[in-house]
Design an enzyme around this catalytic site. Structure first.
Site: not given
Ligand code: PPS
Length: 570
Positions: A197-198, A202, A205, A291-293, A332, A450
């Protein structure tokens, strides 16, 4: 032995030299050419030296690189999906020859490894992007890296490890593959499911990972990436504190937390395979693929770069060869009437399912709104709130811009006093003249100087903003491009409110408090803003104030209302 099969049928490739050999190498390296590693190269080298990248023994030579890009295999035939290359500048590459050994050093010059260069080659970076990531769209972070950040020449060869890069944070949670394998052995864990995980974890998970482990009768390794992740991700300090809280939710002795110093590429399907190989090297037997790893987000057309299950599909094709089983991620959801989480495909029609999207969660965090306990753990939410305070607790910068004599200093002062009276945060005024006396005393009024002056002001303001204070800046800041740079720099860290003090030049000139307009008209001062040097009128300032029409008191009042409307004041 049992579940602890060796990776790719071989030993872990620990590249570290013995203490004595490392000392000898340190002596020799005094005469070697040195390459200062980039942050990403340091992550790659770390995992290469400690065996997490087994069977790699160095940065890829041209033959392996070409074969990996094209066929996802090293020339030995071993499955390996991701190029691991040492990119260097043209200049450095021209100063060395194949066959030479060079020193690889960290940002402070500490010798981490020596590197026997076998190949020096100039890759076609966009061809690499196309074959590895299936796109050349630079909204893909790895493509953007290849386009904007990568050096043009790659060095291939063998690494001899001297010492691991130093990390001062969470030392006890950083493990090498042999340390983690050893721990699993000691605990008698024969089957281990790894969860990559990154993001903060919660309740959903926790439920999903625990179920994943239970389903295959295994223990669980929470293995978050703390090397380099996607821009905009929550910093790893905050995340690790969150993971530690979540760890308390698992039954005792079932779950371990360890940090992985990986530099992610966000490479979707190929990256999933890579993650699995790394986890296998760490001694895991199963790997959760979501999903979408490792998904990089959306492309220029707003479509996802990879299909949601592409990673799982590619994994399945190679699962046997990988020899680490895939545990597909189950979505989940919270079933309110049962007060529990369940896989989305197992809920009854009659059930009431509660959902909080990631976007809604972040909005609530930003606005300081309630986050329900069914969604996350109070301690996790508390950590996230500390790192992402609501707007009325964030730092911000009020950036005035306008002609000399437009009244910037006067209203900036009035605003400062009002904010001090409010007392919610420390306030610093960076007035044009004051900055010129202190920060920028050596600078002239040329365009370059400047710009430098405004960049310095922007840097100080961004530091103040980052640390939760209020910076009020009041320079002329005549050029739009430089103002934009400051806005970008500060906005990453807190609020940015640009106020155009739009007092007409005739009024400024009539006031001429310092007599500078008269001197400029007489040609005694050259390059005076509004006379013979341009002022780019701001296109989208948050507020416009004309001091010819408003008293300082009223101007301050208007600014306070604006800050309240934007959520920065209560
Ligand atoms: S800038 O362009 O943002 O770097 O200018 P800044 O640092 O705000 O400095 C502006 C003050 O310097 C005085 N001054 C000049 N202004 C504009 N052009 C020229 N050539 C120039 N030479 C000196 C002037 O008093 C400005 O003060 P303010 O407070 O704006 O009147």
């Amino acid at each position: 032995m049992g579940a602890f099969k060796e990776p790719h049928g071989g030993e872990l490739k620990d590249l570290y030299l013995s203490e004595d050999r490392a000392d000898q190498e340190r002596e020799l390296a005094r005469d070697y050419a040195s390459w200062d590693l980039t942050p990403r190269q340091i992550c790659d080298l770390d995992l290469m030296m400690n065996g997490a990248f087994s069977p790699l023994e160095g940065f890829m030579n041209e033959a392996d690189y070409t074969s990996v890009c094209k066929d996802m295999r090293l020339t030995s035939g071993v499955l390996w999906p991701m190029p691991v290359t040492l990119d260097v500048s043209q200049e450095f590459s021209e100063s060395i020859k194949a066959g030479q050994t060079i020193a690889l050093r960290d940002l402070e010059g500490v010798l981490l490894a020596t590197f026997e260069v076998s190949d020096i080659y100039s890759p076609d970076l966009m061809a690499e992007a196309q074959s590895v990531y299936s796109t050349t769209d630079d909204l893909h972070p790895a493509v953007a890296f290849l386009k904007d950040k990568s050096n043009p020449v790659y060095l291939g060869g063998t690494v001899r490890g001297i010492e691991p890069p130093t990390y001062y944070d969470f030392k006890l949670l950083r493990d090498t593959p042999s340390e983690l394998r050893g721990r699993f052995r000691k605990l008698g864990w024969r089957k281990v499911v790894a969860f990559q995980t990154r993001n903060p974890l919660h309740r959903a998970h926790q439920e999903l990972t625990f179920r994943a482990a239970r389903e295959v009768e295994a223990n669980l390794l929470i293995h978050p990436v703390v090397g380099m992740t996607k821009q905009g991700d929550i910093d790893h300090f905050t995340r690790v504190r969150c993971y530690e809280h979540v760890l308390e939710q698992y039954p005792e002795q079932t779950t371990q937390l360890s940090l992985l110093n990986l530099a992610m590429r966000m490479g979707g399907p190929r990256e999933a395979i890579w993650h699995a190989i790394i986890r296998k090297n760490y001694g895991c037997t199963h790997f959760v693929v979501g999903r979408d790893h490792a998904g990089p987000g959306n492309d220029k057309e707003g479509n996802p770069f990879y299909g949601p299950y592409e990673a799982q599909e590619l994994y399945l094709k190679h699962e046997k060869e990988l020899d680490i089983a895939m545990v597909p991620f189950k979505m989940m959801v919270y079933v309110e009437n049962k007060a529990e989480y369940a896989p989305a495909d197992e809920v009854d029609k009659a059930d009431t399912v509660l959902n909080l999207s990631g976007t809604e969660f972040r909005r609530r965090l930003r606005e300081g709104l309630e986050i329900p306990e069914w969604f996350s753990y109070p301690k996790v939410v508390e950590e996230l709130r500390k790192a992402h305070p609501p707007k009325h607790k964030q730092g911000f910068t009020v950036f005035f811009t306008g002609l000399s004599g437009s009244g910037k200093s006067t209203i900036a002062n009035a605003l400062m006093v009002k904010l001090l009276e409010d007392g919610s945060r420390p306030v610093t005024l960076l007035d044009g003249d004051v900055v010129r006396k202190n920060l920028s005393s050596e600078l002239s009024f040329s365009k370059e100087h400047r710009d430098l002056n405004i960049q310095r002001i922007g840097f100080v303001a961004s530091e103040i903003t980052k640390n939760g204070g209020i910076a009020i800046c009041a320079p002329i800041a005549p050029y739009a491009a430089t103002r934009r740079q400051v806005r970008e720099m500060v906005s990453e860290l807190g609020g940015f409110i640009e106020i155009h003090v739009a007092t007409p030049i005739e009024v400024c000139e009539a006031r001429d408090r310092k007599g500078l307009y008269a001197k400029a008209r007489a040609g005694l001062i050259k390059g005076f803003t509004g006379i013979d040097d341009p002022y780019d009128v701001p296109e989208n300032p948050e507020l416009v104030i004309d001091t010819a029409k408003l008293t300082p008191d009223l101007a301050a009042h208007r600014m306070l209302i604006k800050l309240e409307q934007m959520g920065y004041l209560r």
